[in-house]
Design a protein around this motif. Structure first.
Motif, PDB file in Angstrom:
ATOM      1  N   THR A 126      26.870 108.708 -68.587  1.00 33.32           N
ATOM      2  CA  THR A 126      25.845 107.737 -69.431  1.00 33.32           C
ATOM      3  C   THR A 126      27.409 107.590 -69.923  1.00 33.32           C
ATOM      4  O   THR A 126      27.683 105.309 -69.711  1.00 33.32           O
ATOM      5  CB  THR A 126      25.514 108.466 -70.653  1.00 33.32           C
ATOM      6  OG1 THR A 126      26.077 110.037 -70.832  1.00 33.32           O
ATOM      7  CG2 THR A 126      24.100 109.199 -69.594  1.00 33.32           C
ATOM      8  N   TYR A 127      28.101 108.475 -70.338  1.00 30.67           N
ATOM      9  CA  TYR A 127      29.370 107.357 -71.021  1.00 30.67           C
ATOM     10  C   TYR A 127      30.472 106.497 -71.035  1.00 30.67           C
ATOM     11  O   TYR A 127      30.796 105.368 -71.083  1.00 30.67           O
ATOM     12  CB  TYR A 127      30.192 108.584 -71.794  1.00 30.67           C
ATOM     13  CG  TYR A 127      31.009 108.399 -72.418  1.00 30.67           C
ATOM     14  CD1 TYR A 127      31.336 108.216 -73.952  1.00 30.67           C
ATOM     15  CD2 TYR A 127      32.856 108.318 -72.627  1.00 30.67           C
ATOM     16  CE1 TYR A 127      32.226 107.691 -75.180  1.00 30.67           C
ATOM     17  CE2 TYR A 127      33.322 107.909 -73.401  1.00 30.67           C
ATOM     18  CZ  TYR A 127      33.325 107.937 -74.398  1.00 30.67           C
ATOM     19  OH  TYR A 127      34.503 107.713 -75.366  1.00 30.67           O
ATOM     20  N   ARG A 167      31.085 116.440 -69.370  1.00 28.60           N
ATOM     21  CA  ARG A 167      29.820 116.756 -69.556  1.00 28.60           C
ATOM     22  C   ARG A 167      28.857 114.948 -69.643  1.00 28.60           C
ATOM     23  O   ARG A 167      27.913 114.766 -69.797  1.00 28.60           O
ATOM     24  CB  ARG A 167      29.457 117.025 -70.474  1.00 28.60           C
ATOM     25  CG  ARG A 167      30.594 118.180 -71.041  1.00 28.60           C
ATOM     26  CD  ARG A 167      30.322 119.645 -72.148  1.00 28.60           C
ATOM     27  NE  ARG A 167      30.022 118.478 -73.229  1.00 28.60           N
ATOM     28  CZ  ARG A 167      29.790 119.099 -74.508  1.00 28.60           C
ATOM     29  NH1 ARG A 167      29.290 120.031 -73.995  1.00 28.60           N
ATOM     30  NH2 ARG A 167      29.467 118.628 -75.301  1.00 28.60           N
ATOM     31  N   TYR A 168      29.839 114.055 -69.839  1.00 29.96           N
ATOM     32  CA  TYR A 168      28.981 112.874 -70.337  1.00 29.96           C
ATOM     33  C   TYR A 168      29.209 111.454 -69.401  1.00 29.96           C
ATOM     34  O   TYR A 168      28.894 110.373 -69.694  1.00 29.96           O
ATOM     35  CB  TYR A 168      29.429 112.213 -72.040  1.00 29.96           C
ATOM     36  CG  TYR A 168      29.495 113.092 -72.960  1.00 29.96           C
ATOM     37  CD1 TYR A 168      28.411 113.544 -73.378  1.00 29.96           C
ATOM     38  CD2 TYR A 168      31.149 113.748 -72.996  1.00 29.96           C
ATOM     39  CE1 TYR A 168      28.549 114.718 -74.125  1.00 29.96           C
ATOM     40  CE2 TYR A 168      30.547 114.661 -74.437  1.00 29.96           C
ATOM     41  CZ  TYR A 168      29.741 115.380 -75.045  1.00 29.96           C
ATOM     42  OH  TYR A 168      29.312 116.091 -75.400  1.00 29.96           O
TER      43      TYR A 168
END
Length: 41
Positions: A14-15, A10-11
């Motif tokens: 960005t992550y 889900r990230y």
């Protein structure tokens, strides 16, 4: 604070984006070094 790590899917935009992390002042390396030292990896 999460007690169980999320998969990261889900990230992923960005992550796992070094540029995004740097823009937001996030540096994962100190924490990684501590875990490596703690577990002798």
């Amino acid at each position: 604070m999460e007690l169980i790590a999320a998969g990261g899917d889900r990230y992923s935009c960005t992550y796992y984006d070094d540029k995004w992390s740097a823009e937001h002042g996030i540096d994962w390396r100190p924490g990684s070094a501590q875990v490596t030292e703690l577990f002798g990896l």
